[in-house]
Scaffold this active site. Structure first.
Site, PDB file in Angstrom:
ATOM      1  N   ASP A  77      50.007 -30.782  31.710  1.00  0.00           N
ATOM      2  CA  ASP A  77      49.468 -32.044  31.206  1.00  0.00           C
ATOM      3  C   ASP A  77      49.358 -32.029  29.696  1.00  0.00           C
ATOM      4  OD1 ASP A  77      48.845 -34.288  32.668  1.00  0.00           O
ATOM      5  OD2 ASP A  77      46.973 -33.462  33.466  1.00  0.00           O
ATOM      6  N   GLU A 121      47.835 -43.050  40.315  1.00  0.00           N
ATOM      7  CA  GLU A 121      46.469 -42.630  40.633  1.00  0.00           C
ATOM      8  C   GLU A 121      45.552 -43.840  40.811  1.00  0.00           C
ATOM      9  OE1 GLU A 121      44.727 -39.591  38.140  1.00  0.00           O
ATOM     10  OE2 GLU A 121      42.767 -39.832  39.075  1.00  0.00           O
TER      11      GLU A 121
END
Ligand code: KIV
Length: 267
Positions: free
Chosen positions: A85, A184
């Site tokens: 990430d 998400e």
């Protein structure tokens, strides 16, 4: 154990209708276990800030933190694709800054791809990173680095105009050259529509079962982190309880003089 998972392999899984599995990992020991179990992608998530560092959200995580954890995970991984990430402010400032920082995750951390949050506004940044040869995974919907704008961890895309915005974001990520995208915290029918429209694989978390793959935070799914448990998390084990039991046994045995026994001592 199968062949090494690569970016083209992940893309092919969608074409072949083969579900993609992804779990977060932050250290060598867990990376070894998850990799040996056969998970396709190990995501060194900036969720490390919450479940490992005890921060209230992912915003304090630094690029140095991500390089450190990525290195540890890479050492424990033989087969899975390692995606790291990009933390808050490591890619939003300028494209040059984003390329440099993505490069650090690859060059110093050993990541095989990077993930960053955002849709349309991040299109040219994703393009720039992909252009230097670094595969990018997108992330739209509930993007935790924007928690203050959302006013909390709220499901995104419930209203019509917002839903259309997320559809545009997902297309922009694909057009920019991302090889996959995390969806998400959004209604399952929206995630299903994005999955049907895009040619790149969608990896869902709190986005229903129609995505091309699923990701969970390892500490959540193993019951190690219970500060809060989102509705979409399934607990596959309760390692907190198991750990608590083991540690209490250790304390009791040391106090009772049962540990160490003969077999644990040297002559
Ligand atoms: O940081 C993370 O763990 C993530 C996943 C939840 C997708 O971004």
């Amino acid at each position: 154990m199968g062949d090494k998972v690569t970016v083209p392999h992940i893309v092919k899984q969608k074409l072949q209708g083969e579900k993609i599995t992804c779990l977060t990992a932050y250290d060598y020991s867990f990376a070894r276990i998850l990799d040996a179990a056969g998970v396709d992608i190990l995501l060194v998530g900036d969720s490390v800030g919450c479940v490992f560092q005890g921060q209230p959200n992912t915003l304090p995580v630094t690029l140095d933190d991500m390089v450190y954890h990525t290195r540890a995970v890479v050492r424990g991984c033989k087969r899975a694709l390692v995606v790291s990430d990009m933390p808050f402010l490591s890619y939003q400032v300028s494209k040059e800054h984003a390329i440099k920082n993505a490069g650090r995750l690859v060059q110093q951390g050993g990541a095989e791809a990077v993930k960053l949050e955002g849709g349309l506004p991040m299109q040219s940044t994703i393009e720039a990173i992909v252009r230097v040869g670094i595969p990018v995974m997108g992330h739209v919907g509930l993007t935790p680095q924007s928690i203050h704008r959302f006013g909390g961890y709220k499901v995104q895309g419930k209203e019509k105009n917002h839903r259309e915005g997320i559809l545009r974001d997902a297309s922009a990520v694909q057009d920019a050259g991302a090889f996959a995208i995390v969806l998400e915290g959004m209604p399952m029918d929206l995630a299903a529509e994005i999955t049907a429209r895009l040619t790149i694989p969608t990896i869902g978390i709190g986005a229903g079962g129609q995505c091309d793959g699923q990701v969970l935070v390892i500490n959540d799914m193993l019951g190690l982190f219970d500060d809060f448990t989102p509705k979409f998390v399934k607990r596959y084990a309760n390692l907190k309880e198991i750990t608590m039991h083991a540690v209490k046994s250790f304390i009791g045995e040391v106090r009772d003089g049962k540990f160490p026994a003969e077999e644990h001592a040297f002559r």
